[in-house]
Write an enzyme that holds these catalytic residues in place. Structure first.
Site, PDB file in Angstrom:
ATOM      1  N   TRP A 140       0.797  -1.225   0.000  1.00 17.57           N
ATOM      2  CA  TRP A 140       0.000   0.000   0.000  1.00 17.57           C
ATOM      3  C   TRP A 140       0.830   1.276   0.000  1.00 17.57           C
ATOM      4  CZ3 TRP A 140       1.890   2.215   4.286  1.00 17.57           C
ATOM      5  CH2 TRP A 140       2.335   1.374   5.295  1.00 17.57           C
ATOM      6  N   LYS A 149      -2.123  -6.526  -9.176  1.00 12.88           N
ATOM      7  CA  LYS A 149      -3.016  -6.606  -8.014  1.00 12.88           C
ATOM      8  C   LYS A 149      -2.634  -5.503  -7.032  1.00 12.88           C
ATOM      9  CE  LYS A 149      -3.241  -8.791  -3.906  1.00 12.88           C
ATOM     10  NZ  LYS A 149      -3.927  -7.691  -3.224  1.00 12.88           N
ATOM     11  N   GLU A 194      10.909  -7.733  -3.907  1.00 15.69           N
ATOM     12  CA  GLU A 194      11.407  -6.496  -3.286  1.00 15.69           C
ATOM     13  C   GLU A 194      10.759  -6.431  -1.912  1.00 15.69           C
ATOM     14  OE1 GLU A 194      13.675  -4.857  -4.587  1.00 15.69           O
ATOM     15  OE2 GLU A 194      13.540  -5.261  -6.727  1.00 15.69           O
ATOM     16  N   CYS A 247      10.383   1.112   2.433  1.00 13.66           N
ATOM     17  CA  CYS A 247      11.194  -0.107   2.536  1.00 13.66           C
ATOM     18  C   CYS A 247      12.669   0.236   2.754  1.00 13.66           C
ATOM     19  CB  CYS A 247      11.015  -0.961   1.298  1.00 13.66           C
ATOM     20  SG  CYS A 247      11.315  -0.026  -0.187  1.00 13.66           S
ATOM     21  N   GLU A 265      11.647  -4.818  11.231  1.00 16.74           N
ATOM     22  CA  GLU A 265      11.295  -3.691  10.375  1.00 16.74           C
ATOM     23  C   GLU A 265      10.112  -2.959  11.007  1.00 16.74           C
ATOM     24  OE1 GLU A 265       9.467  -4.461   6.587  1.00 16.74           O
ATOM     25  OE2 GLU A 265      10.445  -2.723   5.711  1.00 16.74           O
TER      26      GLU A 265
END
Ligand code: NAD
Length: 501
Positions: free
Chosen positions: A161, A185, A260, A294, A393
Site C-alpha cells: 500500500w 493486483k 522487493e 522499505c 522492520e
C-alpha cells in the site's frame, strides 16, 4: 471523490479493469478502504476472487498471443508507453490526492512521486526498441546462430500500500516495454490509486487485456494470481512473510520471481560528516513518508566524537516536525496507514525499552490528534542490537540510534543484519566514503544523501530483503526470455544423422 464518508452511498466507487472494461467481481463482493487521517471509510472497491483472477489472466494470455499487441513493433509499444507517461504526469495531482486519501502519505510527496512515475514509463518506453539479441561465434561449421529476446508471458505484479503508483510502474514499465501483458493486483489497504490509474490505461489506447488491474485480499486473490498456471513471472513487493507464500505459490506455475521486500537499513554517520547534512539524511530516511518506506534507514550508527551533538540536534529536529492532515501542504508528517500498524509499533517500542532502549523523543501518539493513526517521530537510544527495534522492520517513524568508535566497528554493526536493501554513509572523507560503500552489504548505497531514486538506477536487495532488481536497463531483460536460433548455411542438405563422417 476525496471526502471521507461513513454513509455507504457517499463512498467513492471503484471497479476492476479486466480485458479493457470496467467491471465488478463475479461474486459482487466489495470492501471499503479507510482514510488513515480520519479512520473513516471513504472508498469502496471490488474484492476479486479466483474467478476474477482467472478472467484477468485469461484476458492477458489472449492479448499476449493474439491480435494487435504481439503484431506491434517494439517502437509502437514504446509510443504507447510514452502516451501513458504523459497521462500519468498530467493527472499527478488527482492521482496523488487519491493516494494520500487512501494511504495517509503526504500530498506533496504523492503528487511529486506520481509526476516522476511518468518518467519511469517514459524511460521504459524509450528502451522498448533497444532490446537486442546477439550473433554467436558458434563452434560448428556452416551454422549461423543468433539469439532473440522474447516476452516471457503474463506478468503478475503485486504491490503493497505504501507507494502503489511507483511500485507498479517499476514492474509494468519494463514488462510492457518487453512485450509482455500484465495483471496488477493493488493492495487491499489502499485500492483506489491503481483503479484510478486504470482509467488512464483505458485512455492510453493499449489493446484490451494488455494491462489489467484487480483489487482483492491476499487470500484468495493474491494466492490465486501468483499460483495461476497462466502466469509466467511474478514481480512482488511486500513483506518477507508474504513473500514466502508467493514463492511457495509459484511451485504450481514455475513462474520466475522477483522479490522487493523490506529492510533494516543502516545509516553510518562519521565524526567528519557535515552535521546538518547527516541529520537531513536520518530524518528523510526515517520520518519521510512517516517511516513507511522499505529503504527506511532505521538503524542510525553515530561515531563517538559527533554522537552527543547529533542526538541533541536530532531530538530538536524531530520535535519540530509538523504532524497532521496529509492533504495540508504545511504538514511534514502524516499518519500511519493502518491502526494495526500503529498497534504493532507501540508493542515493539515497549519490548525495546524492556531490552534497555531509551526513548529520547516521541514514543507515543501526538496529543490533540485523536482521529486517525498518527504517531510521533520517535528516536530510541539503543545499547546494542539485541534490542528488538534494531532487528524488526518498524515501517513507521521510529529510528534506533547506536554509538560506534572505529570505522571497522561501524561497518560491522551495519552488516549485522539479515536484511540487505540500502545503506547511507555520511562523511567528508572521499576515500572513506568509497571504502565503506564497498564494505557495507546492501543493494543500494547512498553517500551524503539518502532515499534518492531514479528509473535509471537499479533498486533491490538480498537476504531477507529479497532478490532481483527493479529499474535500470537490466530489469527489463528479466522480463524477456532468450531464444537461440540455429540456421544451417551449408549449400548441402542436412547430413544423415546415422552416417558418421
Ligand atoms: P504485504 O506483504 O502484507 O502485502 C503486499 C501485497 O501482497 C498485498 O497486495 C497483499 O494483498 C499481497 N498478498 C498477501 N498475501 C498474499 C499471498 N498469499 N499471495 C500473494 N499475494 C499476497 O505488505 P504490506 O504490509 O502491504 O507492505 C509493507 C511491506 O512491503 C514492508 O515489509 C515493506 O518493507 C515492503 N516494501 C518493500 C519495498 C521494496 O521495494 N523493497 C517497497 C515498499 C514496501
Amino acid at each position: 471523490m476525496t471526502a471521507p464518508a461513513t454513509d455507504e452511498t457517499e463512498l467513492a466507487q471503484y471497479q476492476l479493469y479486466i480485458d479493457g472494461a470496467f467491471c465488478e467481481a463475479e461474486s459482487g463482493a466489495r470492501f471499503n478502504s479507510v482514510n488513515p487521517a480520519t479512520g473513516l471509510a471513504w472508498a469502496s472497491a471490488p474484492a476479486a476472487g479466483e474467478a476474477d483472477v482467472d478472467r484477468a489472466v485469461g484476458a492477458a494470455g489472449r492479448a499476449l498471443n493474439e491480435g494487435e499487441w504481439p503484431a506491434m513493433s517494439a517502437t509502437q509499444r514504446g509510443k504507447l508507453l510514452f502516451g501513458l507517461a504523459e497521462l500519468v504526469a498530467k493527472n499527478a495531482e488527482t492521482l496523488g490526492r487519491i493516494e494520500t486519501t487512501d494511504s495517509g502519505k503526504l500530498a506533496a510527496e504523492t503528487k511529486a512521486q506520481t509526476a516522476y512515475v511518468g518518467d519511469y514509463y517514459r524511460y521504459y518506453g524509450g528502451l522498448a526498441d533497444k532490446i537486442q539479441g546477439a550473433t554467436l561465434p558458434i563452434d560448428k561449421p556452416d551454422m549461423h546462430v543468433f539469439t532473440t529476446r522474447e516476452p516471457i508471458g503474463v506478468v503478475a505484479a503485486i504491490v503493497p500500500w505504501n507507494a502503489q503508483m511507483f511500485l507498479s510502474a517499476t514492474k509494468v514499465g519494463p514488462a510492457l516495454a518487453a512485450g509482455n501483458t500484465v495483471v496488477v493486483k493493488a493492495s487491499e489497504e489502499a485500492p483506489a490509486p491503481l483503479l484510478e490509474f486504470a482509467k488512464l490505461v483505458d485512455q492510453a489506447g493499449f489493446p484490451p487485456g494488455v494491462l489489467n488491474v484487480i483489487t482483492g485480499f491476499g487470500e484468495p486473490c493474491g494466492r490465486a494470481l501468483t499460483s495461476h498456471r497462466g502466469v509466467a513471472r511474478v514481480a512482488f513487493t511486500g513483506g518477507p512473510e508474504t513473500a514466502r507464500h508467493v514463492v511457495r505459490n509459484t511451485a504450481n506455475n514455475f513462474a520466475s520471481v522477483s522479490l522487493e521486500l523490506g529492510g533494516k537499513s543502516a545509516i553510518l554517520v562519521f565524526d567528519d560528516a557535515d552535521l546538518e547534512g547527516a541529520l537531513n539524511g536520518a530524518i528523510a530516511g526515517n520520518f519521510g513518508a512517516t517511516g513507511q518506506s522499505c529503504v527506511a534507514g532505521s538503524r542510525v550508527f553515530v561515531q563517538a566524537g559527533i554522537h552527543d551533538r547529533f542526538i541533541e540536534r536530532l531530538v530538536e529536529r524531530a520535535e519540530a516536525i509538523r504532524i497532521g492532515d496529509p492533504l495540508d501542504p504545511s504538514t511534514q508528517m502524516g499518519p500511519l496507514a493502518t491502526e494495526a500498524q500503529r498497534d504493532r509499533i507501540e508493542s515493539v517500542i515497549g519490548e525495546s525499552t524492556a531490552h534497555g532502549a531509551t526513548v529520547l523523543t516521541g514514543g507515543g501518539r501526538p496529543p490533540g490528534l485523536d482521529e486517525g493513526w498518527y504517531f510521533q517521530p520517535t528516536v530510541l537510544g539503543c545499547p546494542n542490537q539485541d534490542v528488538p527495534s534494531t532487528r524488526v522492520e518498524m515501517f513507521g517513524p521510529v529510528m534506533s540510534v547506536l554509538k560506534f568508535d572505529t570505522e571497522e566497528a561501524g561497518v560491522g554493526l551495519a552488516n549485522d543484519s539479515e536484511f540487505g536493501l540500502a545503506a547511507g554513509v555520511f562523511t567528508s572523507d572521499v576515500a572513506r566514503a568509497h571504502r565503506v560503500a564497498k564494505a557495507v552489504r546492501a543493494g543500494i548505497v547512498w553517500v551524503n544523501t539518502y532515499r534518492a531514486i531514479s528509473p535509471i538506477s537499479p533498486f533491490g536487495g538480498f537476504g531477507q530483503s529479497g532478490y532481483g532488481r527493479e529499474a535500470g536497463i537490466d530489469a527489463m531483460y528479466d522480463y524477456t526470455r532468450t531464444k537461440a536460433v540455429w540456421v544451417n548455411t551449408s549449400s548441402e542438405p542436412m547430413a544423415n544423422p546415422f552416417v558418421m563422417r
